[in-house]
Design a protein around this motif. Structure first.
Motif, PDB file in Angstrom:
ATOM      1  N   TYR A  10       1.878  -7.092   1.592  1.00  0.00           N
ATOM      2  CA  TYR A  10       0.558  -7.675   1.354  1.00  0.00           C
ATOM      3  C   TYR A  10       0.473  -8.026  -0.127  1.00  0.00           C
ATOM      4  CZ  TYR A  10      -4.344  -8.505   0.685  1.00  0.00           C
ATOM      5  OH  TYR A  10      -5.532  -9.110   0.352  1.00  0.00           O
ATOM      6  N   VAL A  11       0.207  -9.309  -0.431  1.00  0.00           N
ATOM      7  CA  VAL A  11       0.118  -9.793  -1.799  1.00  0.00           C
ATOM      8  C   VAL A  11      -1.233 -10.476  -1.962  1.00  0.00           C
ATOM      9  CG1 VAL A  11       1.215 -11.172  -3.598  1.00  0.00           C
ATOM     10  CG2 VAL A  11       2.625 -10.107  -1.819  1.00  0.00           C
ATOM     11  N   ALA A  12      -2.036 -10.006  -2.911  1.00  0.00           N
ATOM     12  CA  ALA A  12      -3.442 -10.391  -2.969  1.00  0.00           C
ATOM     13  C   ALA A  12      -3.657 -11.882  -3.193  1.00  0.00           C
ATOM     14  CB  ALA A  12      -4.156  -9.584  -4.060  1.00  0.00           C
ATOM     15  N   VAL A  13      -2.987 -12.487  -4.182  1.00  0.00           N
ATOM     16  CA  VAL A  13      -3.297 -13.871  -4.522  1.00  0.00           C
ATOM     17  C   VAL A  13      -2.211 -14.855  -4.128  1.00  0.00           C
ATOM     18  CG1 VAL A  13      -4.798 -13.190  -6.431  1.00  0.00           C
ATOM     19  CG2 VAL A  13      -2.402 -13.685  -6.891  1.00  0.00           C
ATOM     20  N   SER A  14      -1.202 -14.416  -3.423  1.00  0.00           N
ATOM     21  CA  SER A  14      -0.130 -15.303  -2.991  1.00  0.00           C
ATOM     22  C   SER A  14      -0.067 -15.310  -1.468  1.00  0.00           C
ATOM     23  CB  SER A  14       1.220 -14.847  -3.558  1.00  0.00           C
ATOM     24  OG  SER A  14       1.235 -14.907  -4.967  1.00  0.00           O
ATOM     25  N   ILE A  33      -2.398  -7.239  13.297  1.00  0.00           N
ATOM     26  CA  ILE A  33      -2.562  -5.835  12.908  1.00  0.00           C
ATOM     27  C   ILE A  33      -1.507  -5.591  11.832  1.00  0.00           C
ATOM     28  CG2 ILE A  33      -2.519  -3.419  13.657  1.00  0.00           C
ATOM     29  CD1 ILE A  33      -3.086  -4.450  16.511  1.00  0.00           C
ATOM     30  N   LEU A  34      -1.934  -5.545  10.575  1.00  0.00           N
ATOM     31  CA  LEU A  34      -1.002  -5.505   9.443  1.00  0.00           C
ATOM     32  C   LEU A  34      -0.847  -4.091   8.902  1.00  0.00           C
ATOM     33  CD1 LEU A  34       0.761  -6.792   7.216  1.00  0.00           C
ATOM     34  CD2 LEU A  34      -1.364  -7.288   5.966  1.00  0.00           C
ATOM     35  N   ILE A  35       0.389  -3.606   8.894  1.00  0.00           N
ATOM     36  CA  ILE A  35       0.752  -2.362   8.221  1.00  0.00           C
ATOM     37  C   ILE A  35       1.536  -2.772   6.976  1.00  0.00           C
ATOM     38  CG2 ILE A  35       1.965  -0.162   8.370  1.00  0.00           C
ATOM     39  CD1 ILE A  35      -0.379  -0.376  10.322  1.00  0.00           C
ATOM     40  N   PRO A  36       0.950  -2.666   5.776  1.00  0.00           N
ATOM     41  CA  PRO A  36       1.632  -3.186   4.588  1.00  0.00           C
ATOM     42  C   PRO A  36       2.768  -2.289   4.126  1.00  0.00           C
ATOM     43  CG  PRO A  36      -0.437  -2.165   3.961  1.00  0.00           C
ATOM     44  CD  PRO A  36      -0.391  -2.138   5.471  1.00  0.00           C
ATOM     45  N   THR A  37       3.815  -2.934   3.642  1.00  0.00           N
ATOM     46  CA  THR A  37       4.946  -2.200   3.071  1.00  0.00           C
ATOM     47  C   THR A  37       4.858  -2.152   1.557  1.00  0.00           C
ATOM     48  OG1 THR A  37       6.290  -4.217   3.042  1.00  0.00           O
ATOM     49  CG2 THR A  37       6.445  -2.804   4.996  1.00  0.00           C
ATOM     50  N   VAL A  38       4.199  -3.138   0.963  1.00  0.00           N
ATOM     51  CA  VAL A  38       3.869  -3.118  -0.457  1.00  0.00           C
ATOM     52  C   VAL A  38       2.450  -3.640  -0.629  1.00  0.00           C
ATOM     53  CG1 VAL A  38       6.256  -3.481  -1.231  1.00  0.00           C
ATOM     54  CG2 VAL A  38       4.738  -5.446  -0.957  1.00  0.00           C
ATOM     55  N   LEU A  39       1.806  -3.240  -1.704  1.00  0.00           N
ATOM     56  CA  LEU A  39       0.504  -3.769  -2.102  1.00  0.00           C
ATOM     57  C   LEU A  39       0.676  -4.351  -3.505  1.00  0.00           C
ATOM     58  CD1 LEU A  39      -1.759  -0.816  -0.908  1.00  0.00           C
ATOM     59  CD2 LEU A  39      -1.477  -3.040   0.212  1.00  0.00           C
ATOM     60  N   PHE A  40       0.784  -5.687  -3.568  1.00  0.00           N
ATOM     61  CA  PHE A  40       1.014  -6.371  -4.836  1.00  0.00           C
ATOM     62  C   PHE A  40      -0.174  -7.261  -5.176  1.00  0.00           C
ATOM     63  CE2 PHE A  40       5.970  -6.455  -4.520  1.00  0.00           C
ATOM     64  CZ  PHE A  40       6.024  -5.146  -4.983  1.00  0.00           C
ATOM     65  N   GLY A  41      -0.332  -7.531  -6.459  1.00  0.00           N
ATOM     66  CA  GLY A  41      -1.360  -8.470  -6.887  1.00  0.00           C
ATOM     67  C   GLY A  41      -0.919  -9.912  -6.783  1.00  0.00           C
ATOM     68  N   GLY A  47       6.161 -12.883 -12.182  1.00  0.00           N
ATOM     69  CA  GLY A  47       6.165 -11.837 -13.205  1.00  0.00           C
ATOM     70  C   GLY A  47       5.829 -10.500 -12.567  1.00  0.00           C
ATOM     71  N   PRO A  48       5.527  -9.479 -13.390  1.00  0.00           N
ATOM     72  CA  PRO A  48       5.178  -8.172 -12.817  1.00  0.00           C
ATOM     73  C   PRO A  48       4.077  -8.316 -11.769  1.00  0.00           C
ATOM     74  CG  PRO A  48       5.418  -8.008 -15.192  1.00  0.00           C
ATOM     75  CD  PRO A  48       5.490  -9.476 -14.866  1.00  0.00           C
ATOM     76  N   PRO A  49       4.326  -7.853 -10.543  1.00  0.00           N
ATOM     77  CA  PRO A  49       3.373  -8.132  -9.465  1.00  0.00           C
ATOM     78  C   PRO A  49       2.161  -7.216  -9.434  1.00  0.00           C
ATOM     79  CG  PRO A  49       5.233  -6.926  -8.601  1.00  0.00           C
ATOM     80  CD  PRO A  49       5.555  -7.208 -10.043  1.00  0.00           C
ATOM     81  N   GLY A  50       2.217  -6.099 -10.167  1.00  0.00           N
ATOM     82  CA  GLY A  50       1.154  -5.108 -10.016  1.00  0.00           C
ATOM     83  C   GLY A  50       1.294  -4.398  -8.685  1.00  0.00           C
ATOM     84  N   GLY A  51       0.609  -3.286  -8.547  1.00  0.00           N
ATOM     85  CA  GLY A  51       0.687  -2.551  -7.295  1.00  0.00           C
ATOM     86  C   GLY A  51       1.986  -1.804  -7.144  1.00  0.00           C
ATOM     87  N   ALA A  52       2.326  -1.477  -5.902  1.00  0.00           N
ATOM     88  CA  ALA A  52       3.487  -0.628  -5.651  1.00  0.00           C
ATOM     89  C   ALA A  52       3.834  -0.654  -4.175  1.00  0.00           C
ATOM     90  CB  ALA A  52       3.184   0.807  -6.072  1.00  0.00           C
ATOM     91  N   PRO A  53       5.055  -0.225  -3.836  1.00  0.00           N
ATOM     92  CA  PRO A  53       5.379  -0.024  -2.423  1.00  0.00           C
ATOM     93  C   PRO A  53       4.483   1.038  -1.792  1.00  0.00           C
ATOM     94  CG  PRO A  53       7.369  -0.068  -3.759  1.00  0.00           C
ATOM     95  CD  PRO A  53       6.217  -0.002  -4.715  1.00  0.00           C
ATOM     96  N   VAL A  54       4.262   0.903  -0.508  1.00  0.00           N
ATOM     97  CA  VAL A  54       3.500   1.897   0.258  1.00  0.00           C
ATOM     98  C   VAL A  54       4.448   3.018   0.669  1.00  0.00           C
ATOM     99  CG1 VAL A  54       2.142   2.275   2.351  1.00  0.00           C
ATOM    100  CG2 VAL A  54       1.900   0.128   1.061  1.00  0.00           C
ATOM    101  N   GLU A  55       4.023   4.237   0.486  1.00  0.00           N
ATOM    102  CA  GLU A  55       4.855   5.369   0.884  1.00  0.00           C
ATOM    103  C   GLU A  55       5.149   5.308   2.378  1.00  0.00           C
ATOM    104  OE1 GLU A  55       6.275   7.685  -0.858  1.00  0.00           O
ATOM    105  OE2 GLU A  55       5.436   7.149  -2.815  1.00  0.00           O
TER     106      GLU A  55
END
Length: 274
Positions: A10-14, A33-41, A47-55
């Motif tokens: 899941y990427v917020a602005v892309s 039904i989305l189960i995210p594997t990462v939460l990025f900006g 560049g640096p995406p912000g956020g992090a992988p989901v545990e």
């Protein structure tokens, strides 16, 4: 309304990854039904995406809650995409098994997100190995790009015919994107019955997320009871029209996502011999 479970980014602005796929499915009347594997900006390419992988444990808990709600038995399909760790891949493998047990008719679509032409491998070798070992054997359909299919098959993919040959090597129904044919770019669908290419004129540039959109549109077509060749034509048409609607932008705008599965006049379909 058919429902599709997505395990991807899941990427917020892309408009990429699972977030883009969820938007595309919803516009077509398919419940995501989305189960995210990462939460990025933003997309890491900027560049640096912000956020992090989901545990992985968080993903597992979310999936268990979805299953407890009785949704696994209602799924038309599952799409797996980007993973950051081998532990996430193991969670996805268990989810595919659980969905298969709850609903044998659900289609299991694995996009083996590993790398691309000119970039090489952009997940860790451990993730790439886990995808091959744990998810590909469980898949009803795989959806690699041409570079990924080369890695999976050990065969060069230089045109639609070689894409079809490589798909036969992996022995899975295969939807191959980014297949070049002269001045054309397209998608090849190959299964035991044969192979078909959907080709359209190459664009000077394409936004991020077109491969994710293709997988979502093709899966939606199957979920809405289209035959694979018809789903191929509609999916390739949707991507071609989305790229045109983006107007040279580096990201797919929401208005570029099709709201119906249609056929573009710019896309031609041809059978692949052999």
């Amino acid at each position: 309304m058919p429902a599709v479970l997505i395990l991807s980014s899941y990427v917020a602005v892309s408009r990429v990854g699972g977030g883009a796929q969820a938007l595309a499915l919803a516009r077509l009347g398919v419940e995501p039904i989305l189960i995210p594997t990462v939460l990025f900006g933003r997309h890491p390419g900027w560049g640096p995406p912000g956020g992090a992988p989901v545990e992985a444990a968080v993903m597992q808990a979310m999936l268990e809650a979805v299953e407890a709600q009785g949704r696994f038995r209602e799924l038309a399909a599952v799409i797996t995409g980007h993973f950051s760790t081998p532990e996430q891949v193991a969670v996805a493998a268990r989810a595919l098994d659980a969905v298969r047990a709850a609903n044998p008719d659900a289609g299991l679509v694995v996009d083996p997100v590993m790398g691309d032409e000119g970039k090489g491998l952009y997940v860790s070798p451990a993730v790439a190995d886990a995808l091959v070992a744990q998810l590909l054997p469980r898949a009803d359909l795989i959806a690699p790009n041409a570079w990924e299919l080369e890695r999976l098959s050990g065969c060069k993919v230089t045109d639609p015919a070689s894409a079809a040959f490589a798909a036969r090597i992996v022995r899975k129904p295969t939807l191959v994107s980014s297949v070049v044919d002269g001045g054309q770019l397209g998608v090849v669908y190959a299964d035991a019955a044969g192979a078909v290419a959907a080709l359209h004129p190459r664009s000077d540039s394409a936004p991020n997320g077109t491969g994710d959109l293709l997988t979502a549109l093709f899966t939606a077509g199957l979920a809405l009871d289209l035959e694979p060749n018809a789903a191929l034509l509609c999916a390739a048409s949707g991507v071609a029209e989305a790229v045109a609607a983006a107007g040279g932008l580096d990201e797919l705008p929401l208005q570029a996502f099709p709201s119906v599965l249609g056929v573009s006049q710019t896309v031609r379909v041809e059978l692949i011999g052999g």
